[in-house]
Design a protein around this motif. Structure first.
Motif, PDB file in Angstrom:
ATOM      1  N   GLU A   1     -20.705 -11.956  -1.132  1.00 54.56           N
ATOM      2  CA  GLU A   1     -20.874 -11.916  -0.520  1.00 54.56           C
ATOM      3  C   GLU A   1     -22.850 -10.611  -0.229  1.00 54.56           C
ATOM      4  N   VAL A   2     -22.027  -9.935  -1.411  1.00 61.03           N
ATOM      5  CA  VAL A   2     -23.255  -9.262  -2.395  1.00 61.03           C
ATOM      6  C   VAL A   2     -24.564 -10.215  -2.770  1.00 61.03           C
ATOM      7  N   ILE A   3     -24.725 -11.431  -3.549  1.00 65.37           N
ATOM      8  CA  ILE A   3     -25.953 -11.646  -3.169  1.00 65.37           C
ATOM      9  C   ILE A   3     -26.657 -11.862  -2.047  1.00 65.37           C
ATOM     10  N   ALA A   4     -25.414 -12.408  -1.586  1.00 62.61           N
ATOM     11  CA  ALA A   4     -26.585 -12.618   0.539  1.00 62.61           C
ATOM     12  C   ALA A   4     -26.503 -11.302   0.740  1.00 62.61           C
ATOM     13  N   ALA A   5     -26.377 -10.389   0.688  1.00 62.03           N
ATOM     14  CA  ALA A   5     -26.643  -8.950   0.978  1.00 62.03           C
ATOM     15  C   ALA A   5     -28.002  -9.018   0.387  1.00 62.03           C
ATOM     16  N   ASN A   6     -28.588  -9.153  -0.553  1.00 62.53           N
ATOM     17  CA  ASN A   6     -29.266  -8.849  -1.222  1.00 62.53           C
ATOM     18  C   ASN A   6     -30.922 -10.139  -2.392  1.00 62.53           C
ATOM     19  N   PRO A   7     -31.215 -10.591  -0.362  1.00 65.01           N
ATOM     20  CA  PRO A   7     -32.024 -11.424  -1.277  1.00 65.01           C
ATOM     21  C   PRO A   7     -33.114 -10.776  -2.871  1.00 65.01           C
ATOM     22  N   LYS A   8     -33.434  -9.780  -1.931  1.00 66.94           N
ATOM     23  CA  LYS A   8     -34.390  -9.423  -3.148  1.00 66.94           C
ATOM     24  C   LYS A   8     -34.354  -8.500  -4.605  1.00 66.94           C
ATOM     25  N   GLN A   9     -33.011  -8.662  -4.977  1.00 63.55           N
ATOM     26  CA  GLN A   9     -32.940  -8.036  -6.456  1.00 63.55           C
ATOM     27  C   GLN A   9     -32.128  -9.864  -6.848  1.00 63.55           C
ATOM     28  N   VAL A  10     -31.795 -10.697  -6.071  1.00 66.40           N
ATOM     29  CA  VAL A  10     -31.693 -12.373  -6.447  1.00 66.40           C
ATOM     30  C   VAL A  10     -33.305 -12.642  -7.087  1.00 66.40           C
ATOM     31  N   GLU A  11     -34.520 -12.516  -6.254  1.00 64.62           N
ATOM     32  CA  GLU A  11     -35.502 -13.028  -6.850  1.00 64.62           C
ATOM     33  C   GLU A  11     -36.125 -11.961  -7.975  1.00 64.62           C
ATOM     34  N   GLN A  12     -35.429 -10.918  -7.958  1.00 63.32           N
ATOM     35  CA  GLN A  12     -35.941 -10.190  -9.181  1.00 63.32           C
ATOM     36  C   GLN A  12     -35.359 -11.297 -10.799  1.00 63.32           C
TER      37      GLN A  12
ATOM     38  N   LYS B   1     -33.438  -9.722 -15.836  1.00 62.01           N
ATOM     39  CA  LYS B   1     -32.154 -10.485 -16.067  1.00 62.01           C
ATOM     40  C   LYS B   1     -31.307  -8.793 -15.949  1.00 62.01           C
ATOM     41  N   THR B   2     -32.226  -7.728 -16.109  1.00 63.07           N
ATOM     42  CA  THR B   2     -31.512  -6.546 -16.038  1.00 63.07           C
ATOM     43  C   THR B   2     -30.481  -6.061 -15.127  1.00 63.07           C
TER      44      THR B   2
ATOM     45  N   PHE C   1     -26.743  -4.117 -11.271  1.00 63.81           N
ATOM     46  CA  PHE C   1     -27.495  -4.075  -9.783  1.00 63.81           C
ATOM     47  C   PHE C   1     -25.967  -4.693  -9.751  1.00 63.81           C
ATOM     48  N   PHE C   2     -25.710  -5.947  -9.495  1.00 71.19           N
ATOM     49  CA  PHE C   2     -24.580  -6.983  -8.820  1.00 71.19           C
ATOM     50  C   PHE C   2     -23.446  -6.406  -9.307  1.00 71.19           C
ATOM     51  N   VAL C   3     -23.294  -5.558 -10.838  1.00 71.23           N
ATOM     52  CA  VAL C   3     -21.516  -5.674 -11.332  1.00 71.23           C
ATOM     53  C   VAL C   3     -21.135  -4.123 -10.757  1.00 71.23           C
ATOM     54  N   GLY C   4     -22.125  -3.460 -10.199  1.00 73.81           N
ATOM     55  CA  GLY C   4     -22.135  -2.095  -9.451  1.00 73.81           C
ATOM     56  C   GLY C   4     -21.514  -2.280  -8.037  1.00 73.81           C
ATOM     57  N   GLN C   5     -22.574  -2.985  -7.518  1.00 72.40           N
ATOM     58  CA  GLN C   5     -22.076  -3.421  -6.189  1.00 72.40           C
ATOM     59  C   GLN C   5     -20.657  -3.970  -5.365  1.00 72.40           C
ATOM     60  N   VAL C   6     -20.326  -4.619  -6.990  1.00 70.43           N
ATOM     61  CA  VAL C   6     -19.042  -4.990  -6.634  1.00 70.43           C
ATOM     62  C   VAL C   6     -18.588  -4.536  -6.819  1.00 70.43           C
TER      63      VAL C   6
ATOM     64  N   LEU D   1     -18.733 -13.700 -14.277  1.00 65.42           N
ATOM     65  CA  LEU D   1     -19.379 -14.222 -13.194  1.00 65.42           C
ATOM     66  C   LEU D   1     -20.398 -14.163 -12.314  1.00 65.42           C
ATOM     67  N   VAL D   2     -20.785 -12.805 -12.884  1.00 67.09           N
ATOM     68  CA  VAL D   2     -22.001 -12.448 -11.614  1.00 67.09           C
ATOM     69  C   VAL D   2     -23.243 -13.317 -12.372  1.00 67.09           C
ATOM     70  N   VAL D   3     -23.760 -13.183 -13.818  1.00 64.94           N
ATOM     71  CA  VAL D   3     -24.367 -14.199 -14.703  1.00 64.94           C
ATOM     72  C   VAL D   3     -24.481 -15.946 -14.363  1.00 64.94           C
ATOM     73  N   ARG D   4     -23.035 -16.404 -13.768  1.00 65.05           N
ATOM     74  CA  ARG D   4     -22.484 -17.869 -13.969  1.00 65.05           C
ATOM     75  C   ARG D   4     -23.305 -17.698 -12.186  1.00 65.05           C
ATOM     76  N   LYS D   5     -23.082 -16.506 -11.870  1.00 65.41           N
ATOM     77  CA  LYS D   5     -23.417 -17.146  -9.983  1.00 65.41           C
ATOM     78  C   LYS D   5     -24.990 -16.943 -10.268  1.00 65.41           C
ATOM     79  N   LEU D   6     -25.632 -15.874 -11.221  1.00 64.55           N
ATOM     80  CA  LEU D   6     -27.225 -15.792 -10.270  1.00 64.55           C
ATOM     81  C   LEU D   6     -27.498 -17.256 -10.996  1.00 64.55           C
ATOM     82  N   ASP D   7     -27.535 -17.239 -12.507  1.00 69.21           N
ATOM     83  CA  ASP D   7     -28.395 -18.273 -13.125  1.00 69.21           C
ATOM     84  C   ASP D   7     -27.706 -19.888 -12.638  1.00 69.21           C
ATOM     85  N   SER D   8     -27.488 -19.695 -10.871  1.00 72.76           N
ATOM     86  CA  SER D   8     -26.500 -21.144 -10.929  1.00 72.76           C
ATOM     87  C   SER D   8     -27.802 -21.252  -9.654  1.00 72.76           C
TER      88      SER D   8
END
Length: 491
Positions: free
Chosen positions: A441-452, A458-459, A463-468, A484-491
């Protein structure tokens, strides 16, 4: 606040200070050194007195055996050689709070000699020698009360007369005010561990006089010394030495001569004042005390007293580093007092991670105690409670945020940790699928940070850890969440 004359660092560097300390320590006996009067601070003036401590004609002193035991124990703890035969002497001087006109002390044959204390310095460890440790009795107390602009009343309380003391005289091995501070800190620790004194400077059970001189660097001969008295904290002793060193250098650089004298420290003004010329030993007209036989401490008695020796601070620190995997700094903090060290070890022996217990004490407990103005024994959270908190954190059942919140509640309500935990019962989310759902849910709501992140920054994962964490109200298991955050972002 008045200060010493300004002396440049270049001029200061031309001189070397030479410092020796004389520490008087009241022994924690129930009765006085040579009579049966109570050895107790705070009694109404002139009530704990008798013909012996008042020096009335015909009254004879009888040595307190417990005082000898405590003095011998302190001597052994300070690595001193205890004499089998020592002699009491009369130290003669006249002062309103010394009714006998002399003080029973020891002179050329003290109880113990040739000890040492190791102190930390910026260049490693330095050994400060102890010249002697001798027994004596305390004098009374003069209380000066100014009642007008032109006059002062002085009251004399003789309750302190006859209180058993040991005087510990260092070698002139100390070269900086910081070394003096460390020496006194280590000395006080050792005395407190042996329980021979409470070392309460506010009540006068530990008092220190400092002898200080300066000499050109490279010169072997000592300069003329001044003795600084009336200093009631280690911090002020360091400040008084700093002032006096600079004052003496300024006198010499100005073409003057340092006078051998006794000076008083004025903490309000931050300076010393001349009190009187310094007496030499012969001025006291020492002679053997005729009413006391030689003090005999046999090798058998020394061995018996040595059996009472607790594990001393330095040895305990080394063992705790080895046994519990502590850092040197952790061990230093946790052994500051014998009671603190005992409580830590009791908790550490039952905990899953002694190191985590140590971390919690330093990061969470001591800071709150300091903020609340409380001592360790007044803590609402017991060491048993700290151990439980450490175990819950070690098992992943509490996040650091949750633990902090529970500690806050415990201090607010003056309740122990187990009570607070049982009532609040915060739960961590350890179900991976539940955490993954929040991450998605947090990844879907923050596409700009996913792009970064996928662009190499990688830092941004933090941000995603804090949001969750925010979404889970701090209940998501931190370790699992990060993974899990790193695994999800890397995939």
């Amino acid at each position: 606040m008045a200060t010493a004359a300004i002396v440049s660092p270049e001029i200061m560097a031309k001189y070397e200070p030479v410092i020796g300390l004389e520490v008087h320590v009241q022994l924690l006996t129930e009765t006085k050194a040579f009579c049966g009067c109570a050895n107790k601070f705070g009694a109404p003036p002139n009530t704990n007195v008798c013909p012996v401590c008042l020096g009335l004609p015909g009254a004879l002193p009888v040595l307190n055996e417990r005082a000898v035991e405590f003095a011998t124990l302190a001597s052994l703890a300070l690595h001193c050689q205890v004499r089998e035969r020592s002699i009491f002497a009369r130290k003669n001087y006249f002062y309103p709070d010394l009714p006998k006109g002399y003080q029973i002390s020891q002179f050329d044959k003290p109880l113990a000699e040739h000890g040492w204390i190791d102190v930390p310095t910026p260049n490693g460890t330095k050994r400060i020698g102890i010249t002697r440790l001798h027994m004596e009795e305390d004098a009374g107390k003069s209380i000066h009360d100014g009642f007008s602009d032109s006059a002062t009343r002085t009251y004399v309380d003789l309750n302190r007369c006859g209180t058993p003391l040991i005087e510990i005289v260092s070698e002139p091995d100390i070269r900086t005010p910081d070394e003096a501070y460390e020496y006194l800190t280590r000395l006080k620790e050792i005395l407190l561990y042996t329980a021979v004194s409470d070392c309460n400077m506010e009540e006068g059970s530990l008092r220190c006089d400092a002898n200080v001189s300066v000499r050109p660097r490279g010169q072997e001969k000592f300069g003329t010394k001044a003795e600084v008295k009336n200093v009631n904290s280690f911090r002020f002793i360091r400040a008084a030495l700093e002032y006096e060193i600079e004052r003496q250098i300024d006198v010499i650089e100005g073409g003057g001569r340092v006078v051998q004298e006794t000076r008083l420290w004025n903490a309000n003004e931050g300076r010393t004042y001349s009190m009187r010329s310094k007496e030499q030993a012969h001025d006291y007209r020492y002679f053997p005390e005729p009413d006391l036989p030689p003090l005999i401490v046999s090798s058998i008695r020394r061995a018996e007293i040595a059996q009472q020796m607790p594990e001393l601070p330095e040895a305990r620190r080394a063992r705790m580093v080895a046994d519990y995997g502590l850092t040197e700094q952790d061990a230093q903090t946790l052994t500051a007092t014998r009671a603190f060290a005992d409580q830590f070890e009791a908790a550490a022996k039952t905990a899953k991670s002694p190191r985590r217990v140590a971390n919690l004490i330093q990061s969470e407990l001591t800071s709150r105690l300091k903020a609340a103005g409380l001592e360790l024994e007044q803590s609402p959270i017991s060491m048993k409670g700290v151990a439980q908190a450490a175990d819950l954190a070690e098992e992943g059942k509490l996040s650091s945020k949750q633990l902090k919140q529970l500690f806050d509640i415990a201090f607010e309500k003056s309740e122990d940790f187990p009570v607070v935990y049982e009532r609040e019962k915060p739960q961590q989310i350890t179900d991976a699928s539940e955490i993954e759902k929040m991450i998605d849910e947090v990844i879907a709501a923050n596409p700009k940070q996913v792009e970064q992140y996928r662009g190499g920054k990688k830092t941004v994962a933090a941000f995603f850890v804090g949001q969750v964490m925010k979404a889970s109200k701090g209940q998501a298991n931190p370790g699992l969440l990060n993974e899990l955050v790193v695994r999800k972002l890397d995939s």
